[in-house]
Design a protein around this motif. Structure first.
Motif, PDB file in Angstrom:
ATOM      1  N   ASP B 196       0.850  -1.197   0.000  1.00 44.72           N
ATOM      2  CA  ASP B 196       0.000   0.000   0.000  1.00 44.72           C
ATOM      3  C   ASP B 196       0.889   1.252   0.000  1.00 44.72           C
ATOM      4  OD1 ASP B 196      -2.246   1.573   0.018  1.00 44.72           O
ATOM      5  OD2 ASP B 196      -3.132   0.702   1.829  1.00 44.72           O
ATOM      6  N   PHE B 197       0.261   2.395  -0.167  1.00 46.58           N
ATOM      7  CA  PHE B 197       0.998   3.651  -0.314  1.00 46.58           C
ATOM      8  C   PHE B 197       2.015   3.872   0.807  1.00 46.58           C
ATOM      9  CE2 PHE B 197       1.766   8.169  -0.031  1.00 46.58           C
ATOM     10  CZ  PHE B 197       1.835   8.588  -1.345  1.00 46.58           C
ATOM     11  N   PHE B 198       1.564   3.663   2.030  1.00 47.74           N
ATOM     12  CA  PHE B 198       2.434   3.921   3.175  1.00 47.74           C
ATOM     13  C   PHE B 198       3.177   2.661   3.645  1.00 47.74           C
ATOM     14  CE2 PHE B 198      -0.850   7.291   3.563  1.00 47.74           C
ATOM     15  CZ  PHE B 198      -0.017   8.391   3.413  1.00 47.74           C
ATOM     16  N   GLU B 199       2.999   1.560   2.897  1.00 47.21           N
ATOM     17  CA  GLU B 199       3.649   0.288   3.220  1.00 47.21           C
ATOM     18  C   GLU B 199       3.238  -0.230   4.596  1.00 47.21           C
ATOM     19  OE1 GLU B 199       7.846   0.738   2.399  1.00 47.21           O
ATOM     20  OE2 GLU B 199       7.410   1.684   0.461  1.00 47.21           O
ATOM     21  N   LYS B 200       2.084   0.209   5.059  1.00 47.66           N
ATOM     22  CA  LYS B 200       1.513  -0.308   6.289  1.00 47.66           C
ATOM     23  C   LYS B 200       0.030   0.038   6.328  1.00 47.66           C
ATOM     24  CE  LYS B 200       2.715   1.796  10.131  1.00 47.66           C
ATOM     25  NZ  LYS B 200       3.382   2.615  11.170  1.00 47.66           N
ATOM     26  N   GLU B 201      -0.676  -0.560   7.266  1.00 48.17           N
ATOM     27  CA  GLU B 201      -2.095  -0.263   7.418  1.00 48.17           C
ATOM     28  C   GLU B 201      -2.242   1.133   8.010  1.00 48.17           C
ATOM     29  OE1 GLU B 201      -3.921  -3.560   9.411  1.00 48.17           O
ATOM     30  OE2 GLU B 201      -5.913  -2.652   9.272  1.00 48.17           O
ATOM     31  N   THR B 202      -3.132   1.944   7.425  1.00 51.18           N
ATOM     32  CA  THR B 202      -3.308   3.301   7.953  1.00 51.18           C
ATOM     33  C   THR B 202      -4.786   3.634   8.138  1.00 51.18           C
ATOM     34  OG1 THR B 202      -3.135   4.148   5.692  1.00 51.18           O
ATOM     35  CG2 THR B 202      -1.163   4.304   7.054  1.00 51.18           C
ATOM     36  N   ASN B 203      -5.031   4.566   9.052  1.00 55.11           N
ATOM     37  CA  ASN B 203      -6.383   4.975   9.427  1.00 55.11           C
ATOM     38  C   ASN B 203      -6.477   6.491   9.512  1.00 55.11           C
ATOM     39  OD1 ASN B 203      -7.356   2.213  10.182  1.00 55.11           O
ATOM     40  ND2 ASN B 203      -5.663   2.400  11.626  1.00 55.11           N
ATOM     41  N   LEU B 204      -7.705   6.953   9.634  1.00 52.44           N
ATOM     42  CA  LEU B 204      -7.898   8.377   9.928  1.00 52.44           C
ATOM     43  C   LEU B 204      -7.841   8.578  11.439  1.00 52.44           C
ATOM     44  CD1 LEU B 204     -10.733   9.452   7.456  1.00 52.44           C
ATOM     45  CD2 LEU B 204      -8.285   9.933   7.325  1.00 52.44           C
ATOM     46  N   THR B 205      -7.174   9.608  11.849  1.00 55.14           N
ATOM     47  CA  THR B 205      -6.936   9.843  13.272  1.00 55.14           C
ATOM     48  C   THR B 205      -8.231  10.016  14.079  1.00 55.14           C
ATOM     49  OG1 THR B 205      -5.749  11.216  14.867  1.00 55.14           O
ATOM     50  CG2 THR B 205      -6.747  12.358  13.014  1.00 55.14           C
ATOM     51  N   VAL B 206      -8.223   9.551  15.297  1.00 56.11           N
ATOM     52  CA  VAL B 206      -9.334   9.818  16.216  1.00 56.11           C
ATOM     53  C   VAL B 206      -8.976  10.904  17.229  1.00 56.11           C
ATOM     54  CG1 VAL B 206     -10.411   7.541  16.029  1.00 56.11           C
ATOM     55  CG2 VAL B 206      -8.646   7.923  17.742  1.00 56.11           C
ATOM     56  N   SER B 207      -7.704  11.252  17.278  1.00 55.79           N
ATOM     57  CA  SER B 207      -7.231  12.264  18.230  1.00 55.79           C
ATOM     58  C   SER B 207      -5.767  12.570  17.951  1.00 55.79           C
ATOM     59  CB  SER B 207      -7.370  11.740  19.659  1.00 55.79           C
ATOM     60  OG  SER B 207      -6.500  12.443  20.537  1.00 55.79           O
ATOM     61  N   GLY B 208      -5.377  13.822  18.138  1.00 58.61           N
ATOM     62  CA  GLY B 208      -3.978  14.180  17.968  1.00 58.61           C
ATOM     63  C   GLY B 208      -3.230  14.219  19.288  1.00 58.61           C
ATOM     64  N   GLN B 209      -3.877  13.720  20.343  1.00 63.59           N
ATOM     65  CA  GLN B 209      -3.307  13.907  21.673  1.00 63.59           C
ATOM     66  C   GLN B 209      -1.901  13.330  21.865  1.00 63.59           C
ATOM     67  OE1 GLN B 209      -5.467  12.119  25.017  1.00 63.59           O
ATOM     68  NE2 GLN B 209      -3.447  11.697  25.849  1.00 63.59           N
ATOM     69  N   LEU B 210      -1.727  12.085  21.446  1.00 62.37           N
ATOM     70  CA  LEU B 210      -0.436  11.452  21.731  1.00 62.37           C
ATOM     71  C   LEU B 210       0.693  12.206  21.031  1.00 62.37           C
ATOM     72  CD1 LEU B 210      -1.244   7.615  21.694  1.00 62.37           C
ATOM     73  CD2 LEU B 210      -1.796   9.365  23.379  1.00 62.37           C
ATOM     74  N   GLU B 211       0.447  12.634  19.785  1.00 65.88           N
ATOM     75  CA  GLU B 211       1.456  13.420  19.071  1.00 65.88           C
ATOM     76  C   GLU B 211       1.616  14.795  19.716  1.00 65.88           C
ATOM     77  OE1 GLU B 211      -1.026  11.817  17.470  1.00 65.88           O
ATOM     78  OE2 GLU B 211      -0.106  10.444  16.033  1.00 65.88           O
ATOM     79  N   ALA B 212       0.504  15.361  20.191  1.00 67.83           N
ATOM     80  CA  ALA B 212       0.601  16.668  20.851  1.00 67.83           C
ATOM     81  C   ALA B 212       1.473  16.564  22.097  1.00 67.83           C
ATOM     82  CB  ALA B 212      -0.790  17.201  21.202  1.00 67.83           C
ATOM     83  N   GLU B 213       1.389  15.441  22.789  1.00 70.69           N
ATOM     84  CA  GLU B 213       2.246  15.258  23.968  1.00 70.69           C
ATOM     85  C   GLU B 213       3.724  15.311  23.590  1.00 70.69           C
ATOM     86  OE1 GLU B 213       1.342  12.256  27.033  1.00 70.69           O
ATOM     87  OE2 GLU B 213      -0.625  12.060  26.122  1.00 70.69           O
TER      88      GLU B 213
END
Lengths: 480, 480
Positions: B196-213
């Motif tokens: 696949d495009f990203f060479e892995k399974e991908t989804n639409l985000t449910v929250s940006g919290q972990l990255e915001a941390e």
């Protein structure tokens, strides 16, 4: 005790009040000088400890990367490079950072390649370079909103998931909640999207323009600022699969108004960065000067970073028709000497990045707005000129970046639009709502799209678009 | 001739200068009075034509929905309801609107149901109600940015496409560029996402919290404001599959600081709307009063819209622990009389919307912040209290809306977090980067998420979340 952001502490005069700061240790020299950073500014506060007054255990844990809280008096600094420093009376280690583990990361205080930093994108914002880039990115974002709101535009959130794939701006990602291994099939053996979440096939948006037009026809002046997507296998330093785009759309604006808006807008946000990101831009400017030192003279920048930004603000963007540009290119040295990969032979040719860069960097040496492109190489919704050959399209080209803005006056005539959609095989049934705008009080209107990351690239002087967004999505990469 | 936004014209004093306005005809009475709107304000400018001076053909085309340009002197209005009006010297029809076709749409000047307006979402922004809602939405968006930027927060764009599905905040949409009909399979017969495009399974985000941390650990104070997604089959008036979320995350903030931030933030943006959307809020308030007239007395609002907004600004949010709330609920009338669908029997029960609404609307009669929830009903990343039973979670509950904010102090202790992830079956390997934050200078930190559409619902007084976003995405609906 409440702590103070270091950016404010550094602006204070020495005083006899005790203050408290919290942050992460950048360095600890001679068991005496802590350089502390809390992300509020690129600048560290120097915290001076008298090691005899503190437990050895505490001092041992003050290592690069550790989180600490420091209290003390803010005094005039004896050292160079800062006006004030903290005479530490109390220090508490909130979170340690094992030096052996730090060594294995980009937090270790030495030079790391940008590639290496990308692999540890969750830590790179703690470096000077990425802290600076991301603070500038944030300020630029705000400048975007401030500009439009001050000028009477309404912000609108266009949909991310879209049932329409009509615009043809690029390859799209599919969005689905079906079981990908065993999707339900219809009578013809095709995937039965009636059973999917939205009961139809859906994709990630490539542009909010068409929806923005619907709102411009009600609110007058609108803009979007949201993520857009391209499922294109472009592994370059200027392309992302997920990027943020700004799209103003204005009722009653013609192409000249649209150019004025683009130029005014870009100058505003760049000026905002110059005014509000002085320390970060100074750092990024010096970073580029350092880079230049190891480059051959011919590849070095002609202007320093902030000089280049001032140059854009202080000069008019050169407005050149596509037809003029073709003449210039046809007669240019690289064309005649066949140095271009794509030789310009006749009117109607699509311009490549090499041509755009020639015009901007060699010929005009300033930002350029190209307009009135051949209809055949542009999108269906662009306003056909009276010559019936060209459309009221415009691209803003920037040095080092190429296209930073693409826009147009939109085709407002129902019949002309409908005919063009038919010719380009775009479903009038699917886009009935877009055609409706031309049925009920149609009017001249215009807009453009600006790729936000390209703007950040330009303002920060970074070379790779992956380094101006927190977690870049590119072919083969959706980490974090 | 350059035109002026009607919002500015209406603020001007009568003058002898000629002005030009452009907009869409809302009505044309007695071949004399044009009510013209350009979206810059809910208010129309009255344009008075002396029909003897104009071609009949022109006058015939001045119909509801048509786009026109009007020039004339701005004079004191003889009629009621406006200070000034335009004495028309010139009028040009830019785009007609066939009255027969208009009749078939929601542009026809009569009352349409909100359901009908939803079906014509590309036109509904031209109505008073949706113009008002969307202008308020835009102003609230700006207030969000202004609040955080003024307070030293950095805006960050967290990824929309994510390779991680670890957070478990809800069902996710899959994102893919594979052929959905014939996806490549691996040796086990599963979809081979390596291709696949990203060479892995991908989804639409449910929250940006972990990255915001990750960014809070570098920049100190950050916030996100972007789209988030839930593939949940919730066909309610409070749920969308695609909605915009605001997520601040702050290093060194504990739960009390987090509550202070949420309360201060919400009050700021509501005050901003009151100060900057007076005409739109007045209209929306009257709209609700009209609605109330046909309702039984018991269902009518206790406060007018702006009264309600002032009430929120002027009063402290009541802070109540989960444990206290359970006691109140257990002893409440609806619980004892078994009027709740879910009877509260003991500590540890998850609170339903009916319980939240009882607390807010019946018991405390003001916004409530519930905190210190049982660990078992909350996410893995929330800070465990010393009692080892509860976590430092908080929900802000609003009258009529229910949960508008959910947040927590985050678990900053590496070992505790790791153990909890194991217990909750969350892959430490996949979230190595999240754990890293606890290895390198960990510290107390907190944040929350605010569903932007719920805020817009509250401020505009609209009843259905589909009516506060331009193009709502819900089960079975991804139109436009």
């Amino acid at each position: 005790m409440k702590h103070t952001d270091i950016v404010h502490v550094l602006q204070q005069e020495p005083s006899l009040h005790e203050i408290t700061v919290r942050g992460w240790v950048r360095s600890f020299r001679s068991n005496r000088f802590i350089a502390l950073n809390d992300g509020s500014t690129i600048n560290n506060i120097q915290c001076v400890v008298d090691f005899e007054n503190f437990e050895e255990e505490t001092l041992k844990n003050i290592t690069t990367g550790a989180a600490i809280e420091v209290s003390g008096l803010l005094v005039e600094s004896q050292g160079q490079g800062q006006k004030v420093e903290i005479q530490v009376s109390k220090v508490e280690v909130l979170g340690t950072a094992d030096p052996e583990e730090v060594k294995l990361t980009i937090l270790s205080p030495k030079r790391h390649s940008l590639e290496k930093l990308r692999e540890q994108a969750h830590l790179r914002v703690r470096t000077n370079t990425f802290g600076a880039v991301m603070r500038v990115r944030s300020k630029l974002s705000f400048a975007v909103h401030e500009y439009f709101q001050k000028n009477g535009f309404y912000y609108m959130h266009t949909p991310i998931i879209t049932g329409s794939d009509a615009e043809g701006a690029g390859e799209m990602f599919k969005v689905s909640a079906l079981d990908p291994k065993n999707p339900p099939l219809d009578d013809h053996g095709n995937v039965n999207y009636k059973e999917d979440f939205f009961e139809k096939e859906t994709n990630l948006t490539v542009s909010g323009q068409l929806e923005a037009e619907t709102y411009a026809m009600g609110l007058g002046k609108v803009y979007t600022f949201g993520p857009t997507f391209r499922a294109e296998n472009s592994n370059t330093s200027r392309h992302l699969a997920e990027f943020w785009m700004i799209e103003p759309e204005v009722a009653f604006n013609n192409l000249a108004d649209n150019m004025d808006l683009a130029e005014d807008f870009i100058k505003y946000v760049i000026k905002y960065a110059l005014d509000n990101c002085q320390d970060d831009l100074e750092f990024l400017e010096n970073r580029l000067l350092e880079e230049d030192k190891v480059k051959p003279a011919a590849e070095r920048q002609e202007m320093k970073l902030r000089e280049k930004l001032h140059f854009v603000i202080d000069n008019n963007f050169k407005r050149v028709s596509y037809t003029e540009a073709i003449d210039i290119l046809k007669n240019s040295k690289p064309n005649k000497k066949k140095k271009f990969n794509y030789i310009i032979e006749e009117w109607g040719a699509d311009l490549q990045s090499e041509h755009e860069r020639f015009l901007v960097e060699k010929h005009f040496k300033c930002p350029v707005i190209l307009f009135d492109y051949p209809a055949t190489i542009k999108a269906f919704y662009m306003r056909l000129n009276e010559d019936e050959k060209t459309v009221r399209a415009m691209d803003v080209l920037f040095p080092g970046i190429g296209e930073i803005v693409g826009g147009s006056q939109r085709e407002e005539r129902y019949d002309v639009l409908k005919k063009k959609m038919e010719a380009m095989d775009i479903s009038a049934e699917e886009l009935y709502w877009y055609l409706d705008l031309r049925k009920f009080g149609t009017c001249t209107h215009s807009g453009f799209g600006l790729g936000f990351e390209r703007l950040v690239l330009f303002v920060t002087g970074m070379g790779n678009i992956r380094d101006v967004i927190p977690y870049p999505r590119t072919p083969g990469n959706a980490e974090f």
